[in-house]
Design an enzyme around this catalytic site. Sequence first.
Site, PDB file in Angstrom:
ATOM      1  N   GLU A   1       0.831  -1.205   0.000  1.00  8.37           N
ATOM      2  CA  GLU A   1       0.000   0.000   0.000  1.00  8.37           C
ATOM      3  C   GLU A   1       0.864   1.254   0.000  1.00  8.37           C
ATOM      4  O   GLU A   1       1.864   1.329   0.710  1.00  8.37           O
ATOM      5  CB  GLU A   1      -0.923   0.027   1.223  1.00  8.37           C
ATOM      6  CG  GLU A   1      -1.805   1.281   1.261  1.00  8.37           C
ATOM      7  CD  GLU A   1      -2.869   1.225   2.326  1.00  8.37           C
ATOM      8  OE1 GLU A   1      -3.769   0.372   2.196  1.00  8.37           O
ATOM      9  OE2 GLU A   1      -2.789   2.013   3.290  1.00  8.37           O
TER      10      GLU A   1
ATOM     11  N   THR B   1      -4.039   4.920  -1.732  1.00  6.71           N
ATOM     12  CA  THR B   1      -5.092   5.448  -0.866  1.00  6.71           C
ATOM     13  C   THR B   1      -5.729   6.702  -1.461  1.00  6.71           C
ATOM     14  O   THR B   1      -5.162   7.359  -2.332  1.00  6.71           O
ATOM     15  CB  THR B   1      -4.548   5.748   0.536  1.00  6.71           C
ATOM     16  OG1 THR B   1      -3.527   6.751   0.444  1.00  6.71           O
ATOM     17  CG2 THR B   1      -3.965   4.498   1.171  1.00  6.71           C
TER      18      THR B   1
ATOM     19  N   GLY C   1     -14.713   6.167   4.381  1.00  4.33           N
ATOM     20  CA  GLY C   1     -13.837   7.318   4.541  1.00  4.33           C
ATOM     21  C   GLY C   1     -14.063   7.994   5.870  1.00  4.33           C
ATOM     22  O   GLY C   1     -15.060   7.755   6.563  1.00  4.33           O
TER      23      GLY C   1
ATOM     24  N   HIS D   1     -14.663  -2.162  13.998  1.00  5.09           N
ATOM     25  CA  HIS D   1     -14.520  -0.740  13.696  1.00  5.09           C
ATOM     26  C   HIS D   1     -14.777   0.065  14.962  1.00  5.09           C
ATOM     27  O   HIS D   1     -15.716  -0.233  15.720  1.00  5.09           O
ATOM     28  CB  HIS D   1     -15.511  -0.339  12.595  1.00  5.09           C
ATOM     29  CG  HIS D   1     -15.235   1.002  11.999  1.00  5.09           C
ATOM     30  ND1 HIS D   1     -15.544   2.180  12.640  1.00  5.09           N
ATOM     31  CD2 HIS D   1     -14.661   1.354  10.818  1.00  5.09           C
ATOM     32  CE1 HIS D   1     -15.182   3.205  11.883  1.00  5.09           C
ATOM     33  NE2 HIS D   1     -14.644   2.725  10.760  1.00  5.09           N
TER      34      HIS D   1
ATOM     35  N   LYS E   1     -21.341  -6.056   3.078  1.00  2.00           N
ATOM     36  CA  LYS E   1     -20.477  -5.572   1.990  1.00  2.00           C
ATOM     37  C   LYS E   1     -20.105  -6.711   1.045  1.00  2.00           C
ATOM     38  O   LYS E   1     -20.089  -6.535  -0.187  1.00  2.00           O
ATOM     39  CB  LYS E   1     -19.219  -4.910   2.565  1.00  2.00           C
ATOM     40  CG  LYS E   1     -19.486  -3.585   3.253  1.00  2.00           C
ATOM     41  CD  LYS E   1     -18.208  -2.855   3.650  1.00  2.00           C
ATOM     42  CE  LYS E   1     -17.540  -3.461   4.862  1.00  2.00           C
ATOM     43  NZ  LYS E   1     -16.394  -2.636   5.338  1.00  2.00           N
TER      44      LYS E   1
ATOM     45  N   GLN F   1      -7.425  -4.150   8.501  1.00  2.00           N
ATOM     46  CA  GLN F   1      -6.642  -3.118   9.165  1.00  2.00           C
ATOM     47  C   GLN F   1      -5.442  -3.783   9.843  1.00  2.00           C
ATOM     48  O   GLN F   1      -5.433  -4.990  10.090  1.00  2.00           O
ATOM     49  CB  GLN F   1      -7.522  -2.424  10.206  1.00  2.00           C
ATOM     50  CG  GLN F   1      -6.892  -1.193  10.845  1.00  2.00           C
ATOM     51  CD  GLN F   1      -7.787  -0.645  11.947  1.00  2.00           C
ATOM     52  OE1 GLN F   1      -8.208  -1.396  12.823  1.00  2.00           O
ATOM     53  NE2 GLN F   1      -8.090   0.639  11.893  1.00  2.00           N
TER      54      GLN F   1
ATOM     55  N   ASN G   1      18.500   7.092 -21.575  1.00  2.00           N
ATOM     56  CA  ASN G   1      18.569   5.891 -20.748  1.00  2.00           C
ATOM     57  C   ASN G   1      18.563   6.311 -19.285  1.00  2.00           C
ATOM     58  O   ASN G   1      19.616   6.662 -18.739  1.00  2.00           O
ATOM     59  CB  ASN G   1      19.849   5.090 -21.034  1.00  2.00           C
ATOM     60  CG  ASN G   1      20.031   4.768 -22.501  1.00  2.00           C
ATOM     61  OD1 ASN G   1      20.456   5.622 -23.275  1.00  2.00           O
ATOM     62  ND2 ASN G   1      19.735   3.556 -22.882  1.00  2.00           N
TER      63      ASN G   1
ATOM     64  N   ALA H   1      21.508  -5.859 -18.903  1.00  2.00           N
ATOM     65  CA  ALA H   1      22.482  -6.937 -18.717  1.00  2.00           C
ATOM     66  C   ALA H   1      23.151  -7.318 -20.031  1.00  2.00           C
ATOM     67  O   ALA H   1      24.358  -7.586 -20.072  1.00  2.00           O
ATOM     68  CB  ALA H   1      21.796  -8.147 -18.091  1.00  2.00           C
TER      69      ALA H   1
ATOM     70  N   THR I   1      26.374   6.018 -28.749  1.00  2.00           N
ATOM     71  CA  THR I   1      25.342   4.985 -28.793  1.00  2.00           C
ATOM     72  C   THR I   1      24.268   5.211 -27.730  1.00  2.00           C
ATOM     73  O   THR I   1      24.563   5.541 -26.588  1.00  2.00           O
ATOM     74  CB  THR I   1      25.957   3.591 -28.603  1.00  2.00           C
ATOM     75  OG1 THR I   1      26.640   3.535 -27.347  1.00  2.00           O
ATOM     76  CG2 THR I   1      26.949   3.289 -29.713  1.00  2.00           C
TER      77      THR I   1
END
Length: 656
Positions: free
Chosen positions: A63, A94, A158, A201, A217, A228, A456, A462, A481
């Site tokens: 997150e 978020t 929220g 909650h 839900k 949480q 670049n 590699a 180059t």
Amino acid sequence: MVNEARGNDSLNPCLEGSASSSSESSKDSSRCSTPGLDPERHERLRDKMRRRMESGDKWFSLEFFPPRTAEGAVNLISRFDRMAAGGPLFIDVTWHPAGDPGSDKETSSMMIASTAVNYCGLETILHMTCCCQRLEEITGHLHKAKQLGLKNIMALRGDPIGDQWEEEEGGFNYAVDLVKHIRSEFGDYFDLCVAGYPKGHPEAGSFEADLKHLKEKVSAGADFIITQLFFEADTFFRFVKACTDMGITCPIVPGIFPIQGYHSLRQLVKQSKLEVPQEIKDVIEPIKDNDAAIRNYGIELAVSLCHELLASGLVPGLHFYTLNREMATTEVLKRLGMWTEDPRRPLPWALSAHPKRREEDVRPIFWASRPKSYIYRTQEWDEFPNGRWGNSSSPAFGELKDYYLFYLKSKSPRELLLKMWGEELTSEESVFEVFVLYLSGEPNRNGHKVTCLPWNDEPLAAETSLLKEELLRVNRQGILTINSQPNINGKPSSDPVVGWGPSGGYVFQKAYLEFFTSRETAEALLQVLKKYELRVNYHLVNVKGENITNAPELQPNAVTWGIFPGREIIQPTVVDPISFMFWKDEAFALWIEQWGKLYEEESPSRTIIQYIHDNYFLVNLVDNDFPLDNCLWQVVEDALELLNRPTQNEREMEAP
């Protein structure tokens, strides 16, 4: 643009301005039924989860929150790229109501999530809250998210503005309302995540009441749950059992918070209204002013918690609250053995996770080191080449007007770029030296390593190590180059340097070289290339649009392909003469936009960069005989020898 007659070694233009940037129509791609090389590109997030759960393959996710500044946005996108290397199943971003989250600002939740999907190739969940918003606003945000390629939403109520919750007239008051609205308005388009609270909650009347809301839900259409943060494994185990008893059967992913500092812990606990166990307080309090000690303790604590969770068999994956930091989370994952930097690549170039690009498997090689720019310039296409590049006569590349869009900006600040590229240039040779130092890895005369160039922004690939000595030799002589690849004849697809695609296959490449060089060197090259007409394809162009190519009928040339069991041949990289004319605009502009503008106008340094921009040619060469030794180095050496050969007058003057 037309073909220059063979054998003409002058630099008269074939057709000036033959290609200009446009985005009026989408690319005419010839689609085919080539099977996808990466099954996960075609799966929804919930299906990826289900497949991982069936196989017992644990995942992790990360997150992040939107930054406050434009510079912070650049840094965060760099962090996305670095942490993507460890193999997260997804990230989430978020939703910050105070930061205008649904806008086009570079610091908005919407733009950060869109960038993660489109430019970093990350499966991304966008948080979305419904408090203090009208129904029309919420629906508008969801339509915008869909348009930007976002397919996953975390539906949240929220936090209220202020201390008291007030219902929004004409809006939604609970996360379940948002879930129902998304399913009603958008059907099954989005995968939906909701939040779970292992201790309930803080505003719920009871733990049981909160579980009832969670069940609502899920019943309304949520696909999975992320919890949480919590500090003890038993807290999560009790929560999962209670959910099961309630009839909740969707995946429940535990949220893990590696403690990284005393103040960040206090802030997070305050926001979540959680109580820190006394034994953790007892350890942290004496070392609260020692960030390193707290971080080390937090890592140990998180590793121990994760081991206990994983051993239970109840955990399909782990979700980490990073606080936009990478060190602690990365260390925890490495200790758990979940950080897997797999060198295998589905394709030779960086993927986008936008749904409409899922079938894309062919790109011009020119943007190999600037994949975000390519994605930006082709974002308006309706279809993307699949199986072969297709009709080369009508690619429509959008203009790259803003070189300072945060996802295209150099990761290095101006001060560091000056230290790397030179606070003062004295000649063209000063520029040659910068290219050489980028390739060699040696520090410059001021002790700074050159870790990027305008073309670049990453360390060397590699496979460049296979060409390093040759590249160093020619760059010292003004062959600057910016792109190259060695010839490869049937290496296993699992090869750690050049491999890509599914295991059990074989990959092939034609040698490719792209560089800037002076007009004099370009003229010498054309004379030498007469001897290689049937073997080497070439294209030379300057900023004015003068160009010479021997590409047959301007057709694309496949320079990378792979053969895999049970599949058609895949050719993911081409040299396309038409696309090269669009690329040259960008390639030349980078001299000024990212290098020249570091210096004051009219300064000697700015004048040198401007001269190169105005007078040099951009050249690409392809050696079609990939089973043989690469002949491009000999072509360049012969041209340099011809360039340095004394003229007739010079020879007469040297004669005794």
